[in-house]
Design an enzyme around this catalytic site. Structure first.
Site, short mmCIF file in Angstrom:
data_model
loop_
_atom_site.label_atom_id
_atom_site.label_comp_id
_atom_site.label_asym_id
_atom_site.label_seq_id
_atom_site.Cartn_x
_atom_site.Cartn_y
_atom_site.Cartn_z
N LYS A 133 0.85 -1.21 0.00
CA LYS A 133 0.00 0.00 0.00
C LYS A 133 0.88 1.26 0.00
O LYS A 133 1.88 1.32 0.73
CB LYS A 133 -0.89 -0.02 1.24
CG LYS A 133 -1.91 1.11 1.33
CD LYS A 133 -2.79 0.96 2.57
CE LYS A 133 -3.84 2.04 2.69
NZ LYS A 133 -4.68 1.89 3.90
N SER A 186 -9.72 1.95 3.12
CA SER A 186 -8.89 2.70 2.22
C SER A 186 -7.90 1.88 1.41
O SER A 186 -7.39 2.34 0.41
CB SER A 186 -8.10 3.75 3.02
OG SER A 186 -7.22 3.11 3.93
N SER A 229 -9.80 -0.51 7.28
CA SER A 229 -9.27 -0.42 5.91
C SER A 229 -8.63 -1.67 5.34
O SER A 229 -8.27 -1.67 4.16
CB SER A 229 -8.26 0.72 5.82
OG SER A 229 -8.95 1.92 5.68
#
Ligand code: GLN
Length: 471
Positions: free
Chosen positions: A75, A150, A174
């Protein structure tokens, strides 16, 4: 298609020449390029092929590390030395990390191959990946829908077969919510289990690094490498890391708590029915289901948004145009440089949170909001402590609904925040939880169940997956 079940199987097949690691990495890269519309990556590392050649030789020589050949997407809030770090924000466009996050470095040291950095909501703030300066991510299961957020790019990358494993971060859901929307496994470990050094802070007392995969073996393998005390992160825990594995040594009947508050108003009927069916399929020889109460859950979202925005407003004050990334050129004076850099660099959701966080910390409102929310955080934590005196594991929906349409909730922040109704309390309490994909709704969209355990009990979560399946 992929011809291996998990990393151990992959390594064995490479060793016996049934699989070429270089071809496998080429396969992933071409899949990513063929499905660019999914937009799962902010940065793709084509030079991973060079690393693959080296690691392939090491596997044949018998000198390779534990994660040799595992292809991992990271990420884009985690630093990797000399690679771009944008956190999906315009304010960091052009910035390159000067050191690597401990979590990522540990994977690299064990010969994992990093294929790129995944798209996400800006600074990990969001539930749909629509708050990204790199554009939204499409859900590979249905491209008209969001992948969740997210860590939307990480979940989509695993679901679309762009890598073996993806790292995500979970501040309020997330990892688990996008895992549920995309139909993959996603583990949020105990707070402090994995060092946050090199993770761009959103809300420092909530942020946890975890992993997505299509099987729990690979999550266990990654956790074995990433976990542990790190002198560079004083909040990393000083607990010995157990050997994470999925083979169940559960020899007794386990007690699973069903919190009534998580199955009431707001839960989509199909999600509810699917979870009820899942529960009734688990053999009663193995599991005793017990109704429990987590009575402060109604306050979880409000508490979460007060505390995380407060922490975010402080953490994000460092992006001032002086030290990192974007700077407004030719300002009248220093103040205008700060103001315009931040106004132009941050997206709307990030600005909303900075303003909210600054407000709840301001001297006139500190007691009414911030201090009160800290007290409620303790009550929420105590609900879990009490529950775990009665049960081993808690089972809930991960999300109240399945993946929604792109744009469906983006104009109403309150609707978006309600996506987190079953996940934020876990971060408030600092405990681990996992999403398990359990089926599909009538639109063929994945449904997920969330298993929650007491602190340091990740192994119980990983092992329960198989234990339940044996029923
Ligand atoms: N959706 C939540 C939020 O927007 C959770 C984000 C996260 O876990 N990073 O804050």
């Amino acid at each position: 298609m992929l011809s291996y079940k998990n990393i151990l199987d992959k390594q064995a097949k490479i060793k016996s020449n049934e699989l070429s690691l270089t071809e496998n990495v080429q396969y992933f890269l071409s899949r990513i390029n063929d499905q660019k519309d999914i937009n799962a990556f902010n940065f793709i590392f084509e030079d991973v092929l060079d690393d693959a050649k080296v690691v392939e030789e090491k596997i044949h020589d018998g000198t390779a590390g534990k994660l040799a050949g595992m292809v991992i997407a990271v990420k884009d809030v985690l630093s990797i030395k000399d690679r771009p770090l944008a956190c999906s924000s315009n304010i960091l466009k052009g910035f390159k990390s000067i050191y690597s996050a401990t979590s990522v470095q540990k994977l690299i040291d064990e010969d994992a191959l990093i294929i790129g950095k995944t798209n996400c909501d800006e600074f990990a703030m969001g539930s749909s990946n629509e708050n990204s300066a790199f554009g939204n991510v499409l859900n590979p299961v249905d491209k008209t829908r969001v992948p969740g957020g997210s860590s939307g790019g990480s979940a989509a990358a695993v679901a679309a077969g762009f890598c073996d494993v993806a790292l995500g971060t979970d501040t309020g859901g997330s990892i688990r919510q996008p895992a549920s929307f995309c139909g993959v496994f996603g583990l949020k470990p105990t707070y402090g289990r994995v060092s946050r050094y090199g993770l761009t802070a959103f809300a420092s007392s909530f942020d946890s690094i975890g992993a997505f995969a299509n099987n729990v073996e690979d999550i266990a393998a990654v956790m074995n490498v990433m976990s542990g005390k790190d002198d560079l992160d004083s909040t990393s825990i000083n607990e010995p890391t157990p050997e994470f594995n999925i083979e169940s040594n559960i020899s007794r009947k386990i007690k699973v708590g069903i919190p009534q508050e998580y199955f009431s108003e707001g839960l989509n009927d199909e999600v509810k029915k699917s979870i009820e069916d899942y529960i009734s399929d688990i053999s009663s020889d193995k599991v005793e289901f017990i109704d429990i109460h987590l009575k402060h859950n109604d306050y979880a979202i409000a508490t979460y948004y007060i505390l995380t925005t407060a922490e975010a407003s402080a953490n994000l004050s460092r992006y001032d145009g002086v030290r990192f990334g974007y700077r407004h050129e030719n300002p009248e004076d220093l103040n205008e440089m700060y103001t315009l850099t931040r106004s132009e660099g941050f997206g709307d959701e990030v600005k909303r949170r900075i303003m909210l966080g600054t407000y709840v910390l301001s001297s006139g409102y500190y007691d009414a909001y911030y201090r009160k929310a800290q007290k409620v955080r303790r009550l929420i934590k105590e609900d879990f402590t009490n529950a775990f005196e009665q049960v081993d594991i808690i089972l809930t929906p991960t999300s109240p609904f399945t993946a929604f349409k792109i744009g469906e909730k983006s104009s109403d922040p309150m609707q978006m925040y309600l996506s987190d109704i079953y996940t934020t309390s876990i971060n408030l309490a600092g405990i681990p939880a996992i999403n398990i994909p359990i089926g599909f709704d009538s639109n063929d969209l994945p449904i997920g169940v969330q298993l929650i355990a007491n602190q340091f009990e990740e192994n119980l979560l990983l092992q329960t997956v198989k234990f339940f399946n044996k029923s």
